[in-house]
Design a protein around this motif. Structure first.
Motif, PDB file in Angstrom:
ATOM      1  N   PHE A  49       0.877  -1.169   0.000  1.00  0.00           N
ATOM      2  CA  PHE A  49       0.000   0.000   0.000  1.00  0.00           C
ATOM      3  C   PHE A  49       0.916   1.221   0.000  1.00  0.00           C
ATOM      4  N   LYS A  51       0.522   4.442  -0.640  1.00  0.00           N
ATOM      5  CA  LYS A  51       0.043   5.691  -0.032  1.00  0.00           C
ATOM      6  C   LYS A  51      -1.309   5.423   0.612  1.00  0.00           C
ATOM      7  N   TYR A  52      -1.685   6.286   1.530  1.00  0.00           N
ATOM      8  CA  TYR A  52      -2.867   6.074   2.357  1.00  0.00           C
ATOM      9  C   TYR A  52      -4.152   5.904   1.551  1.00  0.00           C
ATOM     10  N   GLY A  53      -4.345   6.648   0.518  1.00  0.00           N
ATOM     11  CA  GLY A  53      -5.596   6.627  -0.239  1.00  0.00           C
ATOM     12  C   GLY A  53      -5.662   5.581  -1.328  1.00  0.00           C
ATOM     13  N   ASP A  54      -4.658   4.734  -1.482  1.00  0.00           N
ATOM     14  CA  ASP A  54      -4.637   3.743  -2.551  1.00  0.00           C
ATOM     15  C   ASP A  54      -5.290   2.461  -2.058  1.00  0.00           C
ATOM     16  N   VAL A  79       2.060   1.859   3.664  1.00  0.00           N
ATOM     17  CA  VAL A  79       1.393   2.841   4.515  1.00  0.00           C
ATOM     18  C   VAL A  79       0.165   2.162   5.129  1.00  0.00           C
ATOM     19  N   VAL A  80       0.413   1.446   6.236  1.00  0.00           N
ATOM     20  CA  VAL A  80      -0.635   0.704   6.941  1.00  0.00           C
ATOM     21  C   VAL A  80      -0.726   1.269   8.353  1.00  0.00           C
ATOM     22  N   ALA A  81      -1.911   1.709   8.731  1.00  0.00           N
ATOM     23  CA  ALA A  81      -2.117   2.340  10.034  1.00  0.00           C
ATOM     24  C   ALA A  81      -3.308   1.705  10.738  1.00  0.00           C
ATOM     25  N   ASP A  83      -6.189   2.729  11.456  1.00  0.00           N
ATOM     26  CA  ASP A  83      -7.477   2.941  10.803  1.00  0.00           C
ATOM     27  C   ASP A  83      -7.745   1.951   9.676  1.00  0.00           C
ATOM     28  N   ASN A  84      -6.707   1.310   9.160  1.00  0.00           N
ATOM     29  CA  ASN A  84      -6.862   0.370   8.051  1.00  0.00           C
ATOM     30  C   ASN A  84      -7.114  -1.067   8.502  1.00  0.00           C
ATOM     31  N   ARG A  99       3.219   1.232   9.639  1.00  0.00           N
ATOM     32  CA  ARG A  99       4.165   2.270   9.236  1.00  0.00           C
ATOM     33  C   ARG A  99       4.965   2.726  10.451  1.00  0.00           C
ATOM     34  N   GLU A 102       3.882   4.114  14.303  1.00  0.00           N
ATOM     35  CA  GLU A 102       2.547   3.653  14.694  1.00  0.00           C
ATOM     36  C   GLU A 102       2.656   2.822  15.981  1.00  0.00           C
TER      37      GLU A 102
END
Length: 135
Positions: A49, A51-54, A79-81, A83-84, A99, A102
């Motif tokens: 992933f 970037k966040y929006g992908d 970019v894994v947080a 919220d995902n 990421r 975190e």
């Protein structure tokens, strides 16, 4: 160094898998059908992933589990947080490389943010309205 969560546990091992024949990293633009014949021999499939929006990786994960029957470790990287994590788990991911920066313990709580999902998912293939029939 990033932190790895596997099967709802924070694990002490290098998060990025070493390049090996039984580990594959897929990019958002990769077509999982091109590797379907290799899946039975793979120990880990990591989906990047960048970037966040992908969100293309969510679809790749779901295809790997549902269409191609992959049963090994499915790891979200990049970019894994926190919220995902809930949605990633619903799409079939069972390990997550967080990421940098975190908080792993806090991120782990993200897997329990929601107790129900309305739609059918990899983790819960029967939608809520079907589960409630007959109550």
């Amino acid at each position: 160094m990033a932190t790895l969560i596997r099967n709802r546990q924070i694990v002490d091992e290098p998060s990025r898998p070493d390049p090996r024949p039984d580990i594959l990293v897929l990019q958002p633009g990769d077509d999982p059908s091109g590797v379907a014949d290799r899946l039975p021999a793979l120990k880990v499939v990591a989906v990047d992933f960048p970037k966040y929006g992908d969100g293309r990786g969510y679809s790749i994960g779901r295809l790997l589990r549902e269409r191609y029957g992959y049963t090994g470790e499915l790891r979200a990287v990049g970019v894994v947080a926190r919220d995902n994590l809930q949605l990633l788990a619903q799409c079939g991911f069972d390990s997550f490389e967080l990421r940098d920066g975190e908080d792993a313990a806090e991120a782990l709580k993200g897997l329990d943010d929601f107790s129900e999902s309305y739609q059918a998912t990899v983790a819960r293939p029967v939608p809520l309205f079907r589960r409630r029939i007959g109550r």
